[in-house]
Design a protein around this motif. Sequence first.
Motif, short mmCIF file in Angstrom:
data_model
loop_
_atom_site.label_atom_id
_atom_site.label_comp_id
_atom_site.label_asym_id
_atom_site.label_seq_id
_atom_site.Cartn_x
_atom_site.Cartn_y
_atom_site.Cartn_z
N VAL A 117 -9.72 -4.44 2.56
CA VAL A 117 -9.07 -3.36 2.23
C VAL A 117 -9.63 -2.20 2.51
N GLU A 118 -10.99 -2.07 2.39
CA GLU A 118 -11.67 -0.63 2.45
C GLU A 118 -11.57 -0.48 4.05
N SER A 132 -5.35 -4.99 -8.75
CA SER A 132 -6.51 -4.59 -7.73
C SER A 132 -6.81 -5.64 -6.83
N TRP A 146 -8.32 0.90 4.96
CA TRP A 146 -7.88 2.24 4.33
C TRP A 146 -8.83 3.14 5.37
N ARG A 147 -9.86 2.95 5.94
CA ARG A 147 -10.72 3.67 6.74
C ARG A 147 -10.21 3.70 8.23
N GLN A 180 -1.07 6.63 1.63
CA GLN A 180 -2.39 6.94 2.00
C GLN A 180 -3.03 5.63 2.30
N ASN A 214 -3.61 3.38 -0.11
CA ASN A 214 -4.47 2.77 -1.17
C ASN A 214 -3.51 1.43 -1.56
N TRP A 215 -4.39 0.65 -2.20
CA TRP A 215 -3.66 -0.63 -2.68
C TRP A 215 -2.88 -0.31 -4.03
N VAL A 216 -1.59 -0.71 -3.79
CA VAL A 216 -0.54 -0.37 -5.18
C VAL A 216 -0.66 -2.02 -5.81
N ARG A 266 0.84 -1.28 0.12
CA ARG A 266 0.11 0.14 -0.05
C ARG A 266 0.77 1.37 -0.01
N ASP A 267 0.34 2.17 -0.39
CA ASP A 267 1.05 3.47 -0.59
C ASP A 267 0.77 4.24 0.73
#
Length: 166
Positions: A146-147, A137, A150-151, A26, A28-30, A23-24
């Motif tokens: 993943v979500e 993805s 991220w949250r 932020q 986010n999935w790389v 992940r980056d």
Amino acid sequence: MKLNTDGSSVDTLGLAGGGGVVRDEQGNWVFGYARKIGSVNSLLAELWTLRDGLFLYLQAQVHALIVEMDAKALVDAFSNQTNSNVIISALMDDCRQLATQISQVRFRHVYREVNRCADHLAKLGCSMDVDFAVFSSPPVDIISFVEADWRGLYVNRLCPVAVSFV
């Protein structure tokens, strides 16, 4: 960037797999990946998966990385370079050599509850028809994890209640 890895060994079937996600900054999935490893123990599955993740990360030509694993023994082994184990030394040496090619790398232990995406990719690796897959993805069955990551959602870890005998 951050790399989460996990190995999985299904004792009843004698199969092992591994998976990881990058992940980056932020969150986010790389990319993610999964490997069908074969018949090895969970420690070797963890090392194979780490090696794959470090190799793929180096191909992305980024210079700083946090590696999160739920295998505390491996995190400790990377912190203490003097520990040696003949059975895993060649694979461990590969991982150490790959890690030295990254300008800034830090290994960190996390609990299994934090490593859910990698855990699901590792289990996917056990049952794949192909030996190795890279995912640009997230696979459908881990999108919710993943979500949640991220949250910044978290999962409570149940700890045993301390009992005192008086």
